[in-house]
Design a protein around this motif. Structure first.
Motif, mmCIF file in Angstrom:
data_model
loop_
_atom_site.group_PDB
_atom_site.id
_atom_site.type_symbol
_atom_site.label_atom_id
_atom_site.label_comp_id
_atom_site.label_asym_id
_atom_site.label_seq_id
_atom_site.Cartn_x
_atom_site.Cartn_y
_atom_site.Cartn_z
ATOM 1 N N HIS A 86 0.599 -1.148 0.044
ATOM 2 C CA HIS A 86 -0.164 0.076 -0.031
ATOM 3 C C HIS A 86 0.919 1.222 0.067
ATOM 4 O O HIS A 86 0.487 2.388 -0.703
ATOM 5 N N SER A 97 0.819 8.950 5.771
ATOM 6 C CA SER A 97 -0.602 8.804 6.098
ATOM 7 C C SER A 97 -1.141 8.909 7.061
ATOM 8 O O SER A 97 -0.334 9.253 8.179
ATOM 9 N N ASP A 154 -6.230 6.929 -0.066
ATOM 10 C CA ASP A 154 -6.488 5.753 -0.584
ATOM 11 C C ASP A 154 -7.375 5.541 -1.466
ATOM 12 O O ASP A 154 -8.329 5.931 -1.779
ATOM 13 N N HIS A 172 1.087 4.466 -2.847
ATOM 14 C CA HIS A 172 1.311 6.097 -2.216
ATOM 15 C C HIS A 172 2.297 6.944 -3.156
ATOM 16 O O HIS A 172 2.174 7.926 -3.494
HETATM 17 ZN ZN ZN Z 1 -2.953 4.980 2.799
#
Ligand code: ZN
Ligand code: KG4
Length: 346
Positions: free
Chosen positions: A114, A143, A313, A118
């Motif tokens: 993940h 984040s 996200d 980003h």
């Molecule tokens: Zn995130």
């Protein structure tokens, strides 16, 4: 090359279809309303909401890409999903959806980081992955769950230089917002309030932490809490006491200044010491205008951000990670090998 991707690490349910470099669809359902009354994400509620919304989000992503349900073999060339880091129950929903889709489409399944998502989100421009990153660079991922500084030497080739030892930058924004009586998620609220601040701004300490590239934001949050206790009295939070609007705006500006200055200085120092001329910034907090302005003012660096729509996200960035991995023919940390969630590289 058509890639169907899923993102369910936290409180956004998302599916996307990337067709070559063109983003055909990127459907995102945000659970913010659901979690707002708890001032933060409730993991069990998040998992259930992912499960409930996934069919609609997937239907809309496939519809947007002109792909019909049920998926037929060959409908997509690969299926990607966020394998972490994230909430375990939430991750499971995306993974199971991806496994089912890959089975139906008879396509390879690729689990990606993940956090890498980003970073690669910086490559999107007007719905196309048309601005490839130039490596090597210093990557800052900020984040709600992470603050990480990487030396990125190429796709999938990332070395962690520093990370937060306690609260992530976004988490600090959220917690300070809560102390001030602002709704979740706190980042955008604090930014809006900070813009209203006038006059003298209080100076909260900058958590630079000499001698390490790690970050720490929980002390800054505690400073804000002490400041509020000094103004409103101990137990101010429990007693429901909040600052008047002008003072609240000033605290938001002061807190935001401290976070921004810390992130910019530590990133620039690390980049300079490694001889890097490029910096890329991703994650929800990278949508913050003051942070973008401060990084843009840095002299001697080429600085890249994700477009605002891709800071938070989304599955588009997950699809792009899978595309880059397929292009380089590397699968080391995909599902074929047990995923090492804390290691950002492939
Ligand atoms: Zn995130
Ligand atoms: O990347 P993201 O959408 O989800 C995670 O992977 O955690 O980041 C969400 C975080 C939240 O903590 C939110 O308050 C913060 O990003 N955020 C911001 C802004 N927009 C979102 N923080 C500061 N300023 C903003 N404008």
């Amino acid at each position: 090359m058509k890639i169907l991707a899923f993102e369910t690490t936290c409180d956004e349910t998302s599916a996307a279809v990337l067709d070559g470099r063109v983003l055909r669809s990127n459907s995102v359902f945000s659970q913010i309303k659901l979690h707002r009354k708890y001032s933060g994400v409730v993991p069990e509620l998040a998992s259930r909401a992912h499960l409930e919304k996934m069919p609609f989000v997937l239907g809309s992503a496939l519809g947007g890409a002109g792909i019909k349900l049920p998926l037929k073999p060959g409908a997509v060339d690969a299926v990607a999903f966020s394998r972490g880091p994230g909430l375990p129950g939430a991750l499971m929903v995306g993974r199971v959806a991806a496994e089912a889709a890959a089975e139906l489409a008879a396509a390879p399944l690729i689990g990606v980081s993940h956090l890498e998502g980003h970073l690669l989100a910086c490559e999107f421009e007007n719905g196309r992955a048309s601005r490839p990153l130039d490596f090597p660079l210093a990557a800052l991922i900020v984040s709600g769950g992470h603050t990480e500084l990487w030396h990125a030497r190429g796709y999938g080739d990332y070395r962690v230089l520093g990370r937060t030892r306690d609260d992530a930058a976004g988490e600090a924004f959220d917690k300070v917002a809560k102390l001030l009586g602002l709704p979740y998620p706190g980042g955008p609220e604090v930014e809006k309030e900070a813009a209203k601040a006038r006059g003298k701004i209080h100076d909260f300490p900058r958590p630079f932490m000499a001698g390490t590239r790690d970050f720490s934001f929980s002390g800054l949050k505690t400073s804000v809490s002490y400041y509020l206790a000094g103004r409103l009295g101990q137990d101010f939070y429990k007693r429901g006491l909040r600052l008047p609007p002008a003072a609240r705006a000033m605290v938001c500006r002061a807190f935001q200044n401290a976070v921004v200055e810390t992130l910019v200085k530590k990133t620039a120092d690390a980049a300079r010491s490694l001889g890097l001329r490029r910096i890329a910034i991703g994650g929800g907090v990278s949508g913050n205008g003051a942070l973008r302005a401060a990084f843009s003012r840095l002299e001697g660096f080429e600085v890249r951000f994700s477009e605002k729509a891709y800071c938070s996200d989304n599955a588009a960035m997950i699809a792009l990670c899978a595309l880059r991995r397929l292009e380089t023919g590397r699968f080391r940390n995909s599902l074929r090998v047990a995923p090492e969630l804390s290691v950002p590289g492939w």
